[in-house]
Motif scaffolding. Structure first.
Motif, PDB file in Angstrom:
ATOM      1  N   ALA A 295     -16.336  19.686 -64.795  1.00  0.00           N
ATOM      2  CA  ALA A 295     -15.006  19.164 -64.493  1.00  0.00           C
ATOM      3  C   ALA A 295     -15.061  17.998 -63.519  1.00  0.00           C
ATOM      4  CB  ALA A 295     -14.138  20.275 -63.896  1.00  0.00           C
ATOM      5  N   GLY A 296     -14.001  17.215 -63.566  1.00  0.00           N
ATOM      6  CA  GLY A 296     -13.813  16.131 -62.621  1.00  0.00           C
ATOM      7  C   GLY A 296     -12.420  16.228 -62.038  1.00  0.00           C
ATOM      8  N   PHE A 297     -12.302  15.892 -60.780  1.00  0.00           N
ATOM      9  CA  PHE A 297     -11.016  15.924 -60.087  1.00  0.00           C
ATOM     10  C   PHE A 297     -10.943  14.691 -59.209  1.00  0.00           C
ATOM     11  CE2 PHE A 297      -8.316  16.916 -56.462  1.00  0.00           C
ATOM     12  CZ  PHE A 297      -7.187  17.420 -57.087  1.00  0.00           C
TER      13      PHE A 297
ATOM     14  N   ARG B 197     -18.456  17.833 -61.253  1.00  0.00           N
ATOM     15  CA  ARG B 197     -19.507  18.845 -61.111  1.00  0.00           C
ATOM     16  C   ARG B 197     -19.213  20.066 -61.968  1.00  0.00           C
ATOM     17  NH1 ARG B 197     -18.293  22.678 -56.330  1.00  0.00           N
ATOM     18  NH2 ARG B 197     -16.178  22.116 -55.774  1.00  0.00           N
ATOM     19  N   ASP B 198     -20.181  20.947 -62.033  1.00  0.00           N
ATOM     20  CA  ASP B 198     -19.980  22.246 -62.655  1.00  0.00           C
ATOM     21  C   ASP B 198     -19.304  23.139 -61.624  1.00  0.00           C
ATOM     22  OD1 ASP B 198     -21.202  21.333 -64.934  1.00  0.00           O
ATOM     23  OD2 ASP B 198     -23.132  22.247 -64.503  1.00  0.00           O
ATOM     24  N   ILE B 199     -18.260  23.837 -62.059  1.00  0.00           N
ATOM     25  CA  ILE B 199     -17.430  24.618 -61.144  1.00  0.00           C
ATOM     26  C   ILE B 199     -16.789  25.751 -61.932  1.00  0.00           C
ATOM     27  CG2 ILE B 199     -15.445  23.102 -61.550  1.00  0.00           C
ATOM     28  CD1 ILE B 199     -14.655  23.402 -58.617  1.00  0.00           C
ATOM     29  N   ASP B 200     -16.494  26.873 -61.275  1.00  0.00           N
ATOM     30  CA  ASP B 200     -15.785  27.911 -62.021  1.00  0.00           C
ATOM     31  C   ASP B 200     -14.288  27.617 -61.994  1.00  0.00           C
ATOM     32  OD1 ASP B 200     -14.427  29.506 -59.920  1.00  0.00           O
ATOM     33  OD2 ASP B 200     -16.413  30.241 -59.400  1.00  0.00           O
ATOM     34  N   ILE B 201     -13.591  28.147 -62.997  1.00  0.00           N
ATOM     35  CA  ILE B 201     -12.173  27.837 -63.189  1.00  0.00           C
ATOM     36  C   ILE B 201     -11.350  28.214 -61.964  1.00  0.00           C
ATOM     37  CG2 ILE B 201     -10.123  28.406 -64.564  1.00  0.00           C
ATOM     38  CD1 ILE B 201     -12.063  28.675 -66.965  1.00  0.00           C
TER      39      ILE B 201
ATOM     40  N   GLN C 108      -6.493  27.609 -67.948  1.00  0.00           N
ATOM     41  CA  GLN C 108      -6.530  29.014 -68.340  1.00  0.00           C
ATOM     42  C   GLN C 108      -6.360  29.209 -69.852  1.00  0.00           C
ATOM     43  OE1 GLN C 108      -3.468  30.528 -65.772  1.00  0.00           O
ATOM     44  NE2 GLN C 108      -4.883  30.800 -64.063  1.00  0.00           N
ATOM     45  N   SER C 109      -6.176  28.131 -70.580  1.00  0.00           N
ATOM     46  CA  SER C 109      -6.037  28.215 -72.036  1.00  0.00           C
ATOM     47  C   SER C 109      -7.416  28.355 -72.682  1.00  0.00           C
ATOM     48  CB  SER C 109      -5.338  26.962 -72.573  1.00  0.00           C
ATOM     49  OG  SER C 109      -6.222  25.852 -72.533  1.00  0.00           O
ATOM     50  N   ASN C 110      -7.442  28.460 -73.982  1.00  0.00           N
ATOM     51  CA  ASN C 110      -8.703  28.544 -74.723  1.00  0.00           C
ATOM     52  C   ASN C 110      -9.216  27.185 -75.180  1.00  0.00           C
ATOM     53  OD1 ASN C 110      -8.942  31.348 -74.545  1.00  0.00           O
ATOM     54  ND2 ASN C 110      -7.565  31.635 -76.275  1.00  0.00           N
ATOM     55  N   SER C 111      -8.643  26.110 -74.669  1.00  0.00           N
ATOM     56  CA  SER C 111      -9.060  24.761 -75.060  1.00  0.00           C
ATOM     57  C   SER C 111     -10.513  24.511 -74.682  1.00  0.00           C
ATOM     58  CB  SER C 111      -8.184  23.715 -74.358  1.00  0.00           C
ATOM     59  OG  SER C 111      -6.852  23.853 -74.736  1.00  0.00           O
TER      60      SER C 111
ATOM     61  N   ARG D  31     -15.671  22.822 -71.478  1.00  0.00           N
ATOM     62  CA  ARG D  31     -16.308  24.148 -71.473  1.00  0.00           C
ATOM     63  C   ARG D  31     -17.717  24.000 -72.039  1.00  0.00           C
ATOM     64  NH1 ARG D  31     -12.390  27.652 -70.157  1.00  0.00           N
ATOM     65  NH2 ARG D  31     -10.292  27.134 -70.851  1.00  0.00           N
ATOM     66  N   THR D  32     -18.696  24.027 -71.190  1.00  0.00           N
ATOM     67  CA  THR D  32     -20.082  23.820 -71.603  1.00  0.00           C
ATOM     68  C   THR D  32     -20.631  25.008 -72.374  1.00  0.00           C
ATOM     69  OG1 THR D  32     -20.860  24.627 -69.456  1.00  0.00           O
ATOM     70  CG2 THR D  32     -20.570  22.254 -69.704  1.00  0.00           C
ATOM     71  N   SER D  33     -20.000  26.170 -72.262  1.00  0.00           N
ATOM     72  CA  SER D  33     -20.486  27.365 -72.967  1.00  0.00           C
ATOM     73  C   SER D  33     -19.922  27.469 -74.375  1.00  0.00           C
ATOM     74  CB  SER D  33     -20.093  28.627 -72.184  1.00  0.00           C
ATOM     75  OG  SER D  33     -18.666  28.714 -72.103  1.00  0.00           O
TER      76      SER D  33
END
Length: 76
Positions: free
Chosen positions: A9-11, A20-24, A49-52, A68-70
């Motif tokens: 994600a980027g902010f 960076r990689d970050i949890d939701i 929080q969606s499934n996008s 979503r990298t997974s």
């Protein structure tokens, strides 16, 4: 969708900027802490929080995007 899922994600806002990689859950906390317009923060949180597989939100003076990298079939 699991709040501890790691996403890329980027902010960007006047007070904080990162890619960076970050949890939701942590990303939503950063949005809430750094965005002045509550309605915009909640719209961005709902998107996360969606499934996008990916998404972007531009608010008044700030933006956030994620991937979503997974997700199966995603480019690594």
């Amino acid at each position: 969708m699991e709040m501890s899922e790691i996403i890329h994600a980027g902010f960007e806002s006047p007070t904080l900027s990162f890619i960076r990689d970050i949890d939701i859950e942590e990303l939503i906390e950063q949005i809430v802490d750094n965005v002045d317009v509550y309605a915009e923060a909640m719209e961005a949180a709902a998107m996360l929080q969606s499934n996008s597989v990916c998404g972007m939100y531009r608010g008044a003076g700030w933006s956030v995007w994620f991937w979503r990298t997974s997700h199966a079939g995603s480019v690594h």
